[in-house]
Design an enzyme around this catalytic site. Structure first.
Site, short mmCIF file in Angstrom:
data_model
loop_
_atom_site.label_atom_id
_atom_site.label_comp_id
_atom_site.label_asym_id
_atom_site.label_seq_id
_atom_site.Cartn_x
_atom_site.Cartn_y
_atom_site.Cartn_z
N ASN A 106 0.81 -1.22 0.00
CA ASN A 106 0.00 0.00 0.00
C ASN A 106 0.84 1.27 0.00
O ASN A 106 0.58 2.22 -0.74
CB ASN A 106 -0.92 -0.01 1.23
CG ASN A 106 -2.11 -0.94 1.04
OD1 ASN A 106 -2.70 -0.97 -0.03
ND2 ASN A 106 -2.43 -1.70 2.06
N ILE A 135 2.44 -9.60 1.78
CA ILE A 135 2.01 -10.84 2.40
C ILE A 135 0.62 -10.67 3.01
O ILE A 135 -0.12 -11.64 3.17
CB ILE A 135 3.00 -11.32 3.48
CG1 ILE A 135 3.08 -10.34 4.65
CG2 ILE A 135 4.37 -11.58 2.88
CD1 ILE A 135 3.76 -10.90 5.87
N ASP A 136 0.27 -9.43 3.36
CA ASP A 136 -0.99 -9.17 4.07
C ASP A 136 -2.22 -9.26 3.17
O ASP A 136 -3.35 -9.32 3.66
CB ASP A 136 -0.96 -7.77 4.70
CG ASP A 136 0.08 -7.66 5.80
OD1 ASP A 136 0.34 -8.68 6.47
OD2 ASP A 136 0.64 -6.57 6.00
N ARG A 181 -1.78 -6.51 10.30
CA ARG A 181 -2.17 -5.42 11.21
C ARG A 181 -3.68 -5.27 11.29
O ARG A 181 -4.28 -5.40 12.34
CB ARG A 181 -1.54 -4.10 10.74
CG ARG A 181 -0.04 -4.02 10.87
CD ARG A 181 0.43 -2.62 10.48
NE ARG A 181 0.10 -2.27 9.11
CZ ARG A 181 0.97 -2.20 8.12
NH1 ARG A 181 2.24 -2.47 8.34
NH2 ARG A 181 0.60 -1.86 6.91
N ARG A 288 7.53 -14.61 6.48
CA ARG A 288 7.33 -13.50 5.55
C ARG A 288 8.01 -13.74 4.21
O ARG A 288 7.49 -13.38 3.16
CB ARG A 288 7.86 -12.21 6.18
CG ARG A 288 7.50 -10.97 5.40
CD ARG A 288 7.61 -9.72 6.25
NE ARG A 288 8.99 -9.36 6.55
CZ ARG A 288 9.33 -8.34 7.33
NH1 ARG A 288 8.38 -7.61 7.90
NH2 ARG A 288 10.59 -8.05 7.57
#
Length: 389
Positions: A106, A135-136, A181, A288
């Site tokens: 992002n 990865i998110d 997160r 990760r």
């Protein structure tokens, strides 16, 4: 002829180098591209003009890229001010760079859009294209992003093995903490560990739903009484009904947050309030950029994203990000698409409601079906004789 530049931004993954490989291999096919610059050290390296011409790299070393973890050219979380984007635009012009690619999540897509705008304001003739990486899996519009499939495979395989351990000696609760997160995609992917033999994860908690301590303890207590051993997967970003993290962040500046140890907190709750043995596990960055658990699907799609970005730029596209559209049909397939960068800049994509169960302690079968193709080959199959009696 003109030059091109590729920049890595944000946290590394298991396949960011695969996107670099795809971009370099595609660039070599186009006679309009002279030097293939890679910024050595992220966005700040552009201002410092720390460039390596990838055409000078031996072909045998290039072939290692798709199977090399993290970022071979280095990445960063450099905080850029408005004047920095102007400086980048001037460096682009000075070095006769016609094609620019930001490969990241992002924040990097935000930087990509701002570089695109800065170049337009200064009249710099350049094509700017984003290559997604995270990865998110929290980049908007695209079905998924390169990096997630491998992280999903890692968490699923790890939880599968933890579940075998807990089933063999069912005397404690094991709480595994997953990265993520505000988006629970990685934690959710642990559901792929289930074999149908009663192994875990037994409970999955995502940041998209408020964490209610009383319900958590009730769920764990019931499962302990039923099974003895329990496997819980929890996202690092869990928040309570008040919207505050259940464990106060250790450090937070802007978008950078260092969370407290959620898995240890939950394990301690189980010990103190239920009187049951509990352990916490926090793989963290081990998953990760793990090549051992790299997804072959993820790798090939990362290569495709890099190559498609170069194709788009050479065709005159600018201010776009390469994404994936999943095609209908029984067999998994995607096609690359070009998304206006303004649609993805700092827009976080979280788990949709249809992927989360009603109680908020698990995922739905719809999510499992969506996620399964992304991890590549099936996970290892294990045997147990505990159900034979």
């Amino acid at each position: 002829m003109a030059n091109m530049l590729i920049v890595h931004g944000g946290a590394p993954t298991a396949v960011i180098n695969a996107s670099l490989y795809g971009a370099v291999k595609e660039a070599k096919k186009h006679g309009c591209i002279d030097k293939i610059y890679a910024a050595i050290g992220g966005s700040g390296a552009v201002i410092r003009q720390q460039f390596l011409d990838m055409k000078t790299v031996d072909e045998q070393r290039l072939e290692l890229l798709p199977f090399t973890p993290a970022s071979a050219i280095g990445t960063s979380r450099d905080h850029l001010e408005p004047e920095d984007y102007q400086a980048i635009a001037r460096v682009i012009e000075k070095n006769d760079i016609k094609y620019v690619f930001f490969n990241g999540g992002n924040g990097s897509m935000d930087a990509c859009g701002k570089v695109y705008s800065a170049c337009r304001e200064l009249g710099v003739d350049v094509q700017v294209v984003g290559i997604p990486k995270t990865i998110d899996n929290d980049i908007a519009v695209t079905d998924h992003a390169p990096g997630f499939g491998s992280a999903a495979r890692y968490i699923a395989a790890t939880v599968s093995e933890v579940s075998q351990d807990v089933r063999a000696l069912p005397i404690h609760v094991s709480v595994v903490e997953a990265m993520g997160r505000n988006a629970g995609w990685i934690a959710a992917a642990s559901a792929l560990a289930r074999s149908g033999n009663g192994d875990g994860p037994d409970l999955i908690y995502l940041p998209e739903r408020p964490f209610i301590e009383e319900e958590f303890l009730a769920d764990v207590k019931a499962l302990v009484e039923k099974k003895g051993g329990v496997v819980v997967v929890a996202s690092e970003g869990l928040t309570g009904p008040d919207g505050k993290p259940i464990v106060e962040p250790i450090f937070q500046v802007g978008r950078a947050t260092y969370y407290g140890d959620v898995s240890a907190h939950l394990a301690n709750l189980v010990i103190k309030k239920l009187g049951v043995k509990a352990r916490s596990e926090k793989p963290g960055i081990c998953g990760r950029a793990s090549i051992a658990f790299q997804s072959s699907v993820d790798r090939e799609e990362a290569i495709l994203a890099g190559a498609e970005a170069v194709k788009a730029a050479v065709e005159g596209e600018t201010g776009v990000m390469i994404g994936f559209e999943r095609l209908p049909g029984a067999e998994y397939a995607v096609r690359p698409i070009r998304i206006p960068i303004q649609q993805v800049m700092l827009t976080e994509r979280t788990m949709p409601d249809e992927f989360i169960n009603r109680r908020g302690n698990d995922v739905t079968e719809a999510f499992v079906e969506w996620c399964r193709p992304l991890i590549g080959e099936p996970l290892r199959t294990f045997v147990t004789f505990k159900n034979d009696l």
